[in-house]
Design an enzyme around this catalytic site. Sequence first.
Site, PDB file in Angstrom:
ATOM      1  N   ASP A  10      44.681  63.669  38.486  1.00  0.00           N
ATOM      2  CA  ASP A  10      44.592  62.228  38.732  1.00  0.00           C
ATOM      3  C   ASP A  10      43.334  61.962  39.560  1.00  0.00           C
ATOM      4  OD1 ASP A  10      46.690  59.594  39.060  1.00  0.00           O
ATOM      5  OD2 ASP A  10      45.078  59.766  40.534  1.00  0.00           O
ATOM      6  N   ASP A 110      43.413  56.943  34.531  1.00  0.00           N
ATOM      7  CA  ASP A 110      42.826  57.965  35.396  1.00  0.00           C
ATOM      8  C   ASP A 110      43.694  59.196  35.596  1.00  0.00           C
ATOM      9  OD1 ASP A 110      44.775  57.091  37.161  1.00  0.00           O
ATOM     10  OD2 ASP A 110      43.456  57.263  38.895  1.00  0.00           O
ATOM     11  N   GLU A 111      44.674  59.424  34.703  1.00  0.00           N
ATOM     12  CA  GLU A 111      45.444  60.650  34.880  1.00  0.00           C
ATOM     13  C   GLU A 111      45.922  61.235  33.567  1.00  0.00           C
ATOM     14  OE1 GLU A 111      48.610  58.224  37.163  1.00  0.00           O
ATOM     15  OE2 GLU A 111      49.623  60.058  36.543  1.00  0.00           O
TER      16      GLU A 111
HETATM   17  N1  DCP Z   1      45.609  49.947  39.480  1.00  0.00           N
HETATM   18  C1  DCP Z   1      45.767  48.568  39.494  1.00  0.00           C
HETATM   19  N2  DCP Z   1      46.898  48.007  40.059  1.00  0.00           N
HETATM   20  C2  DCP Z   1      47.863  48.779  40.592  1.00  0.00           C
HETATM   21  C3  DCP Z   1      47.743  50.192  40.573  1.00  0.00           C
HETATM   22  C4  DCP Z   1      46.578  50.729  39.994  1.00  0.00           C
HETATM   23  O1  DCP Z   1      44.891  47.843  39.006  1.00  0.00           O
HETATM   24  N3  DCP Z   1      48.950  48.224  41.143  1.00  0.00           N
HETATM   25  C5  DCP Z   1      44.374  50.522  38.893  1.00  0.00           C
HETATM   26  C6  DCP Z   1      43.327  50.747  39.965  1.00  0.00           C
HETATM   27  C7  DCP Z   1      43.351  52.215  40.242  1.00  0.00           C
HETATM   28  C8  DCP Z   1      43.772  52.786  38.898  1.00  0.00           C
HETATM   29  O2  DCP Z   1      44.615  51.806  38.306  1.00  0.00           O
HETATM   30  O3  DCP Z   1      42.098  52.712  40.663  1.00  0.00           O
HETATM   31  C9  DCP Z   1      44.508  54.102  39.030  1.00  0.00           C
HETATM   32  O4  DCP Z   1      45.700  53.937  39.769  1.00  0.00           O
HETATM   33  P1  DCP Z   1      46.255  55.012  40.778  1.00  0.00           P
HETATM   34  O5  DCP Z   1      47.663  54.659  41.043  1.00  0.00           O
HETATM   35  O6  DCP Z   1      45.968  56.378  40.267  1.00  0.00           O
HETATM   36  O7  DCP Z   1      45.479  54.721  42.140  1.00  0.00           O
HETATM   37  P2  DCP Z   1      44.018  55.108  42.594  1.00  0.00           P
HETATM   38  O8  DCP Z   1      43.316  55.991  41.635  1.00  0.00           O
HETATM   39  O9  DCP Z   1      43.294  53.848  42.932  1.00  0.00           O
HETATM   40  O10 DCP Z   1      44.289  55.860  43.976  1.00  0.00           O
HETATM   41  P3  DCP Z   1      44.815  57.359  44.230  1.00  0.00           P
HETATM   42  O11 DCP Z   1      43.685  58.049  44.924  1.00  0.00           O
HETATM   43  O12 DCP Z   1      45.985  57.181  45.135  1.00  0.00           O
HETATM   44  O13 DCP Z   1      45.158  57.958  42.914  1.00  0.00           O
HETATM   45 CA    CA Z   2      44.291  57.840  40.831  1.00  0.00          CA
HETATM   46 CA    CA Z   3      46.852  57.345  38.378  1.00  0.00          CA
END
Ligand code: DCP
Ligand code: CA
Ligand code: CA
Length: 367
Positions: A10, A110-111
Site C-alpha cells: 500500500d 494505491d494497494e
Molecule cells: N482517499 C480518499 N478518501 C478517503 C480515503 C482515501 O479520497 N476517505 C484517497 C486518498 C488516499 C488514497 O485514496 O491518498 C489511498 O487511501 P489510503 O487509505 O491508502 O490512505 P493514504 O494512502 O492517503 O494514507 P496511508 O499512508 O495511511 O496509506
Molecule cells: Ca495508502
Molecule cells: Ca490504500
Amino acid sequence: MHARIVMLVDLDYFFAQCEELRDPTLKNKAVVIAMYSGRTAESGAVSTANYVARYHGVKSGIPLFLAKKRLEGVESVFLPVDFEYYEGISERIMRMLKSYADIFEQVGIDEAYLDVTRRASDNYDAARELAQQVRSEVMIQTQISSSAGIGPNKLVAKIACEIGKPNGLTVVTPSEVISFLHPLPVDRILGVGRKTAARLENLGVRTVGDLAGFDAQRLTEVFGRKLSIYFHNAANGVDDEPVEESGEAESISRIATLKANTRNLALVLDRCTELIHEIHKELVKKKLRFRQVGITAVLSDLTIRSRSKTFDQPSRDIETICRAVRELFEKFLAKSDLGVRRVGVRVSAFEKEELAQKQLTSFFTNQ
Ligand code: DCP
Ligand code: CA
Ligand code: CA
C-alpha cells in the site's frame, strides 16, 4: 500444495505524496488534498493529508473547515484532487508490483495483494526479501514510498501493512499470527468500525484477543450468525479469501463456501451451477466471449488449487462453462484425498466484440 504467503503493498499518503513529487517544496509543509463539494468555495472534505498534517490531527474524511482550524499557525497547503495524475503514477507502480506476484489483485488506486507463495518458495525470509526488492524498485523508479505486510492470508497481510506505516515492512509468519493479532485493538479488523467497536466495548471486548475468547453463542445473539463467524475467524487470523487476478477485462469469477466439506461431485457441481449463472449474466451484460474456463477449490486444510481448460474458439455459451466445470472437477476430485471447502468458477481469455470491431476499423483507417 502448501499454505500461502500473501503480501499487501500500500502506497503511503498516496495523493499527498504524488503532490510532493510534483513540487518537492511541499515536503516540510502540511499538505491537505481537498475534495471540494462545490456548494461554497470552501466546503468539502479531506481526501488525504501528508504526515505533517496528520500530526496536527488532519485525516481523510474530516471537513475542510476543521482541517483549516487544526492547521492554524502551521505552514500548510490545500490542493484539489487531481485524480488523473495520481492514476498515471498508480498504473506504473501496479505494473511493477504485478511482475513480482504469482497472483496479483489490485484492490484500490494505491494497494494490491500479491500471492507470492511460489515466488518465495514457501519461505517467509524469501518473501521479506521480495517485499524489500519490490518496495525499493518502486522507490527508485517513481520516488514513491510504500509499506508492505506479509502473512499467511489477506487479513493478516493487511493488518501487518497498516502497523508498519509509513515506509514499513511487517512480516507475520503463521506461528506468530496469534501473538501478533491478539493484543491489537479490535477495530483493526476490517468491518469493525466505530459503532461496532463501541458495541463490542460494551461487551467487554477491547482487543482482538478478547474477541477471540468471547463466547460464540453470545456473539451470535448480538451480531447474527454470519458476522460472528467472520469475527471469530478474523480474531483467530483465519481467512481463506484467495488472492484473485483483478482487472475487468481479464476474468470474471465467483466463489462460494459449501455447506460442509465434501468430495462429492454432485454436491460440488450443484453449488457451481449458481456461480455459473451469475458469471453468465455478467458475460452477457459486458458482451464478453471467453476462451478459458477455470475452477478453484479451497480444500479442508485451506490450501487452494486451480485447474483450467482453454478452447480454440471464443464462446459465451453457458453449456460450455457447465461442461468444462464438470470435466475439471471430475478429474480434480478423482485425484484429491481432501474434502473441498469452497468452490470457485472463472472464465477468462476474453475477446471483446466491440474491441475486435474497433481494432478492425482502426486497421482499415490506418491504411
Ligand atoms: N482517499 C480518499 N478518501 C478517503 C480515503 C482515501 O479520497 N476517505 C484517497 C486518498 C488516499 C488514497 O485514496 O491518498 C489511498 O487511501 P489510503 O487509505 O491508502 O490512505 P493514504 O494512502 O492517503 O494514507 P496511508 O499512508 O495511511 O496509506
Ligand atoms: Ca495508502
Ligand atoms: Ca490504500
